[in-house]
Design a protein around this motif. Structure first.
Motif, PDB file in Angstrom:
ATOM      1  N   UNK A 113       1.084  -1.236  -0.030  1.00  0.00           N
ATOM      2  CA  UNK A 113       0.046   0.089  -0.010  1.00  0.00           C
ATOM      3  C   UNK A 113       0.956   1.140   0.087  1.00  0.00           C
ATOM      4  N   UNK A 114       2.217   1.136   0.061  1.00  0.00           N
ATOM      5  CA  UNK A 114       2.870   2.432   0.074  1.00  0.00           C
ATOM      6  C   UNK A 114       4.503   2.049  -0.434  1.00  0.00           C
ATOM      7  N   UNK A 115       5.161   2.984  -0.881  1.00  0.00           N
ATOM      8  CA  UNK A 115       6.496   3.040  -1.179  1.00  0.00           C
ATOM      9  C   UNK A 115       7.335   4.079  -0.834  1.00  0.00           C
ATOM     10  N   UNK A 116       8.468   3.979  -0.314  1.00  0.00           N
ATOM     11  CA  UNK A 116       9.490   4.951   0.130  1.00  0.00           C
ATOM     12  C   UNK A 116      10.497   5.119  -1.132  1.00  0.00           C
ATOM     13  N   UNK A 117      10.767   6.258  -1.489  1.00  0.00           N
ATOM     14  CA  UNK A 117      11.783   6.480  -2.319  1.00  0.00           C
ATOM     15  C   UNK A 117      13.129   7.239  -1.796  1.00  0.00           C
ATOM     16  N   UNK A 118      14.060   6.869  -2.281  1.00  0.00           N
ATOM     17  CA  UNK A 118      15.401   7.472  -1.943  1.00  0.00           C
ATOM     18  C   UNK A 118      15.941   8.254  -3.263  1.00  0.00           C
ATOM     19  N   UNK A 119      15.641   9.351  -3.586  1.00  0.00           N
ATOM     20  CA  UNK A 119      15.777   9.843  -4.737  1.00  0.00           C
ATOM     21  C   UNK A 119      14.952   9.381  -5.867  1.00  0.00           C
ATOM     22  N   UNK A 120      15.848   8.920  -6.869  1.00  0.00           N
ATOM     23  CA  UNK A 120      14.790   8.239  -7.921  1.00  0.00           C
ATOM     24  C   UNK A 120      14.461   6.687  -7.892  1.00  0.00           C
ATOM     25  N   UNK A 121      15.139   6.194  -6.702  1.00  0.00           N
ATOM     26  CA  UNK A 121      15.053   4.586  -6.589  1.00  0.00           C
ATOM     27  C   UNK A 121      14.087   4.373  -5.520  1.00  0.00           C
ATOM     28  N   UNK A 122      13.509   3.093  -5.439  1.00  0.00           N
ATOM     29  CA  UNK A 122      12.585   2.575  -4.542  1.00  0.00           C
ATOM     30  C   UNK A 122      13.415   2.151  -3.495  1.00  0.00           C
ATOM     31  N   UNK A 123      13.288   2.686  -2.101  1.00  0.00           N
ATOM     32  CA  UNK A 123      13.787   2.137  -0.810  1.00  0.00           C
ATOM     33  C   UNK A 123      13.300   1.148  -0.214  1.00  0.00           C
ATOM     34  N   UNK A 124      11.925   1.216  -0.168  1.00  0.00           N
ATOM     35  CA  UNK A 124      11.114   0.152   0.727  1.00  0.00           C
ATOM     36  C   UNK A 124       9.615   0.239   0.222  1.00  0.00           C
ATOM     37  N   UNK A 125       8.976  -0.708   0.416  1.00  0.00           N
ATOM     38  CA  UNK A 125       7.599  -0.699   0.509  1.00  0.00           C
ATOM     39  C   UNK A 125       6.857  -1.186   1.873  1.00  0.00           C
ATOM     40  N   UNK A 126       5.641  -0.582   1.899  1.00  0.00           N
ATOM     41  CA  UNK A 126       4.763  -0.833   3.119  1.00  0.00           C
ATOM     42  C   UNK A 126       3.924  -1.580   2.763  1.00  0.00           C
ATOM     43  N   UNK A 127       3.520  -2.745   3.679  1.00  0.00           N
ATOM     44  CA  UNK A 127       2.674  -3.962   3.314  1.00  0.00           C
ATOM     45  C   UNK A 127       1.772  -4.074   4.622  1.00  0.00           C
ATOM     46  N   UNK A 128       0.469  -4.381   4.407  1.00  0.00           N
ATOM     47  CA  UNK A 128      -0.442  -4.889   5.510  1.00  0.00           C
ATOM     48  C   UNK A 128      -0.825  -6.107   5.126  1.00  0.00           C
ATOM     49  N   UNK A 129      -0.386  -7.229   6.198  1.00  0.00           N
ATOM     50  CA  UNK A 129      -0.834  -8.540   6.062  1.00  0.00           C
ATOM     51  C   UNK A 129      -2.018  -8.597   7.082  1.00  0.00           C
ATOM     52  N   UNK A 130      -3.234  -8.951   6.301  1.00  0.00           N
ATOM     53  CA  UNK A 130      -4.417  -9.141   6.780  1.00  0.00           C
ATOM     54  C   UNK A 130      -4.607 -10.224   7.754  1.00  0.00           C
ATOM     55  N   UNK A 131      -3.849 -11.394   7.598  1.00  0.00           N
ATOM     56  CA  UNK A 131      -4.007 -12.474   8.608  1.00  0.00           C
ATOM     57  C   UNK A 131      -3.510 -12.320  10.017  1.00  0.00           C
ATOM     58  N   UNK A 132      -2.242 -11.736   9.908  1.00  0.00           N
ATOM     59  CA  UNK A 132      -1.612 -11.379  11.077  1.00  0.00           C
ATOM     60  C   UNK A 132      -1.739  -9.917  11.664  1.00  0.00           C
ATOM     61  N   UNK A 133      -2.440  -9.165  10.903  1.00  0.00           N
ATOM     62  CA  UNK A 133      -2.805  -7.871  11.374  1.00  0.00           C
ATOM     63  C   UNK A 133      -1.389  -7.067  11.847  1.00  0.00           C
ATOM     64  N   UNK A 134      -0.506  -7.134  10.857  1.00  0.00           N
ATOM     65  CA  UNK A 134       0.901  -6.847  11.202  1.00  0.00           C
ATOM     66  C   UNK A 134       1.294  -5.814   9.949  1.00  0.00           C
ATOM     67  N   UNK A 135       1.776  -4.550  10.275  1.00  0.00           N
ATOM     68  CA  UNK A 135       2.607  -3.750   9.302  1.00  0.00           C
ATOM     69  C   UNK A 135       3.806  -4.263   9.162  1.00  0.00           C
TER      70      UNK A 135
END
Length: 623
Positions: A113-135
Motif C-alpha cells: 500500500x506504500x512505497x518510500x523513495x530515495x531519490x529516483x530509487x525505491x527504498x522500501x514498500x509498506x505492506x499490510x498483512x490481513x491475517x496477522x494484522x501486521x504492518x
C-alpha cells in the motif's frame, strides 16, 4: 489499546504479486542467490490460474513451442501429484514451490500500500498483512512488480499507460483512430460437472435474465469445453477503481447465463445432466496499467517476429483483442489478429524508464494495447517473470543496475543464464559446456551429437534429441582425470502436451499424468583413475524436465543410464553435459514431519496467549 505489530525486513529482491509471473520471478531470483521476498495479496498463488479465478494457462501456438523453465517444472510437478487435476491440489503445488524454495520468503494475504523513495530509487514498500494484522516495511535493492495492476506505478514516479493508443502513434492498424482509456474487461469464470442424472437449476432472483439467443449473440458454445471467458464486462469502466461494481455485475450475469442454458436455451437438453460445479467470486482481469519501459513493444514488432538483440522471452499467442464492451457488444467478443509464433520480447520492455531499480513482468510490461492483447497470456507472463527474476540476480552479481543489462557481455550473461535454466530463446544457441566438448562422447543410442548442439527442444523442421532405449547409456571420457561439479540434463517432456488445468468436469474422469516421453528413473556412474566404476547418483522418481545432478568427484569418465520412462519405449534426451560449475541445483520438496515431531515442537514452544491486543486490553479494562 496497542496498535498493529510492525516488522522491518531486508531483502535483495522483492517481488510484488504472486501470479504465474511473480511466482516464477521470485523462484528465479532466489535460486540465483538473492534473498527474495514474494508479496501477494491473496491466500493462494497463481493469480488468474489459481482456484480463485481458474483460467487455464495459454501461450505460444504451434508444435514444440510450449514454454518451459519454471512454468514447465511446476506443471509437471502438478501432473505427478495431482493427476485428477483438482484446483485445491494445484494451489498447494504452487504454494509449495514458493514456501520450500531456499532463499525465498513468502508473504501471503499481504497488500502493498506504500512505497518510500530515495531519490529516483525505491527504498522500501509498506505492506499490510490481513491475517496477522501486521504492518511490514520491506527494504530491497531491486523491486519487481508482477501485480498485474502495476501497484508500484501508482505509488512511485514510474510512468504508465492506460487504454488504447491512437492508430498513428505507433502506426498500428488495429488500434482506433483516437486514443482512449478503454481496455479489455474482466471475466468471472464458471466450471461445470456432468452427472448421471438430471440437474435442475433455479436461479436466485437477482440473476440477470437472458430470454433468447439474441441476448447472447456469438457467445454460447455448449457446456462441455468452455470456461465462459466471454462473461466479460468492465472495459468501458476503470478495471481497478470500479472493480467491485464490475464483480457484482458479473455475478448477476454469470448466474443468469447458467439459468438461460439450463432453462430456456435451444440446446438446454444437452445441459440436462450438467450441474454448476463452481462460480468464481474474483474476476480475472485482462488489462489495467502498463508501465513505460526503456522500450515499448508494438503490434508491428510482433508481426515482424520480435527481432531484438536483447530477447529474453517469447510470445506466440494471437493478438486477441477483446471488445471493451464485453458481453454488451452484439458482435464477436474478440478478434484474433494474426501473430507469428514464436516472436521475441526484448528485455528493455521489462525495465522502468524512470525508476532504475524497478523491473516488471506479466501483463503490465511496456507494450501498447495492441501488443498486450498477445503478451498478456499466462505462459508468456511466466517466461517474463523468470527473465525479470534472473535479471535482478545477474545485475546484483555484477554490481549493476537492471538497465545495465541491455547490451554487451552483461546481456549475454543474462541470456545464457536463462537458457541454462531451460528458457528457450528463439534464434539463440545455448552455450554448451567446455568440459563436455573436451571429452570423448559415446553412446549405445543414436544421434549423440544432438546432446551438445545447444538446442533443447525439437523444431518443426529438425529434431534435437538423442534417442535410445531403456538401459542404453551415454558416456563422457577424458584423457586425464577431471572434477565435474554437476551434470545438466534436459529430458523430453513432450512440448505438444498442454498440461493445463481443466475448465469443466465431464463424466469420464479427466485425469492426466506425466508425459510418457519423460525418463522416470536413471542413474549416473563414474569411473576413477583406477578404472573402477561406481554409482554416484540414482533418481527413482524423475518428473522434472530439467535436472541438475551434483557430482563433485574426480573422474576419468561419467556414464548416464536411463532405467525407465513414464510410458514410452523410446528414451529422448535433449541435453546432457558435465559442467565445471555447480549451477543452482533444483530443490526437491522436503520430507514432511511426522505427527509426533510436530507434537514435540508444539510442546517445546511457549503457547501462552499474549496479554495484548483487544482481548488483553479488555481484561485490563481497556476500551
Amino acid at each position: 489499546m496497542t496498535g498493529p505489530r510492525a516488522l522491518v525486513r531486508e531483502f535483495d529482491v522483492i517481488v510484488v504479486g504472486g501470479g504465474m509471473a511473480g511466482l516464477c520471478a521470485a523462484i528465479a531470483s532466489a535460486r540465483r542467490g538473492m534473498r527474495t521476498a514474494l508479496v501477494h495479496d491473496r491466500p493462494v498463488l497463481g493469480g488468474n490460474a489459481s482456484s480463485e479465478v481458474r483460467m487455464w494457462i495459454c501461450g505460444a501456438h504451434g508444435p514444440h513451442n510450449k514454454e518451459t523453465g519454471i512454468l514447465e517444472e511446476v506443471q509437471l510437478e502438478n501432473l505427478r501429484y495431482n493427476p485428477g487435476l483438482h484446483y485445491s491440489i494445484w494451489d498447494a503445488t504452487l504454494w509449495a514451490k514458493a514456501h520450500f524454495q531456499p532463499g525465498l520468503t513468502l508473504f501471503l494475504n499481504a497488500t502493498c500500500h506504500a512505497a518510500e523513495m530515495a531519490g529516483d530509487r525505491i527504498e522500501s514498500i509498506g505492506v499490510w498483512q490481513l491475517t496477522t494484522q501486521r504492518k511490514l516495511t520491506l527494504h530491497a535493492r531491486t523491486f519487481i512488480d508482477c501485480s498485474g495492476d502495476s501497484i508500484l506505478a501508482a505509488l512511485t514516479p514510474a510512468q504508465f499507460r492506460v487504454g488504447r493508443e491512437a492508430r498513428e502513434e505507433f502506426g498500428e492498424d488495429i488500434e482506433p483512430e483516437r486514443a482512449d482509456r478503454k481496455t479489455m474487461g474482466s471475466s468471472l469464470l464458471i466450471q461445470l460437472r456432468r452427472t448421471a442424472e438430471p440437474q435442475p437449476f433455479t436461479p436466485p432472483p437477482w440473476a440477470c435474465r437472458f430470454e433468447s439467443p439474441e441476448d447472447l449473440p456469438q457467445r454460447v458454445r455448449g457446456v462441455t469445453a468452455d470456461n465462459f471467458w466471454w462473461l466479460e464486462v468492465g472495459g468501458l469502466q476503470d478495471t481497478i477503481g470500479d472493480a467491485e461494481e464490475i464483480r457484482d455485475t458479473l455475478m448477476q450475469i454469470g448466474y443468469g447465463v447458467w439459468d438461460y442454458l439450463k432453462n430456456r436455451a435451444p440446446e438446454r437438453e444437452k445441459a440436462e445432466n450438467w450441474a454448476l460445479e463452481w462460480m468464481g467470486s474474483l474476476p480475472g482481469k485482462r488489462e489495467s496499467r502498463r508501465y513505460r519501459g526503456l522500450y515499448t513493444l508494438t503490434q508491428n514488432d510482433i508481426r515482424d517476429g520480435g527481432q531484438f538483440d536483447d530477447i529474453i522471452a517469447y510470445g506466440g499467442w494471437s493478438m486477441d483483442d477483446h471488445h471493451p464492451a464485453g458481453i454488451f457488444y452484439p458482435g464477436a467478443p474478440t478478434i484474433f489478429h494474426a501473430a507469428p509464433s514464436p516472436y521475441g520480447i526484448p528485455y528493455r520492455s521489462l525495465v522502468s524508464a524512470d525508476v532504475p531499480n524497478l523491473l516488471f513482468a506479466g501483463r503490465n510490461i511496456s507494450v501498447t494495447h495492441a501488443a498486450l492483447s498477445s503478451t498478456r497470456v499466462m505462459a508468456t507472463c511466466a517466461l517474463l517473470g523468470q527473465a525479470a527474476g534472473t535479471a535482478a540476480a545477474v545485475a546484483a552479481h555484477l554490481g549493476a543496475a537492471p538497465a545495465d543489462l541491455t547490451e554487451g557481455e552483461a546481456l549475454r550473461l543474462l541470456q545464457n543464464a536463462l537458457m541454462e535454466d531451460d528458457c528457450w530463446l528463439p534464434g539463440h544457441l545455448r552455450r554448451t559446456s567446455e568440459m563436455a566438448r573436451a571429452a570423448t562422447l559415446s553412446t549405445t543410442g543414436a544421434y549423440a551429437d544432438r546432446l551438445l548442439d545447444g538446442v533443447d527442444r525439437d523444431r518443426p523442421d529438425s529434431l534435437h534429441a538423442w534417442e535410445g532405449a531403456c538401459r542404453d547409456s551415454i558416456t563422457f571420457r577424458w584423457p586425464v582425470p577431471v572434477r565435474p561439479a554437476s551434470l545438466r540434463i534436459v529430458f523430453d517432456s513432450n512440448l505438444c502436451h498442454e498440461k493445463r488445468m481443466p475448465c469443466s468436469y465431464p463424466h469420464r474422469s479427466d485425469r492426466s499424468a506425466v508425459p510418457g516421453s519423460m525418463v522416470r528413473s536413471f542413474r549416473v556412474e563414474a569411473e576413477d583413475s583406477t578404472g573402477r566404476w561406481r554409482t554416484l547418483f540414482r533418481e527413482p522418481d524423475q518428473f522434472a524436465r530439467l535436472a541438475r545432478v551434483p557430482i563433485q568427484a574426480e573422474v576419468t569418465a561419467l556414464r548416464f543410464v536411463a532405467e525407465s520412462t513414464w510410458g514410452d519405449e523410446t528414451v529422448r534426451i535433449f541435453a546432457l553435459e558435465p559442467l565445471h560449475t555447480a549451477e543452482p541445483v533444483l530443490p526437491r520438496l522436503p520430507q514432511g514431519p511426522t505427527f509426533r515431531q510436530l507434537q514435540s515442537a508444539i510442546d517445546a514452544a511457549d503457547l501462552a496467549p499474549p496479554e495484548s491486543g483487544l482481548e488483553g486490553d479488555r481484561r485490563r479494562g481497556g476500551a
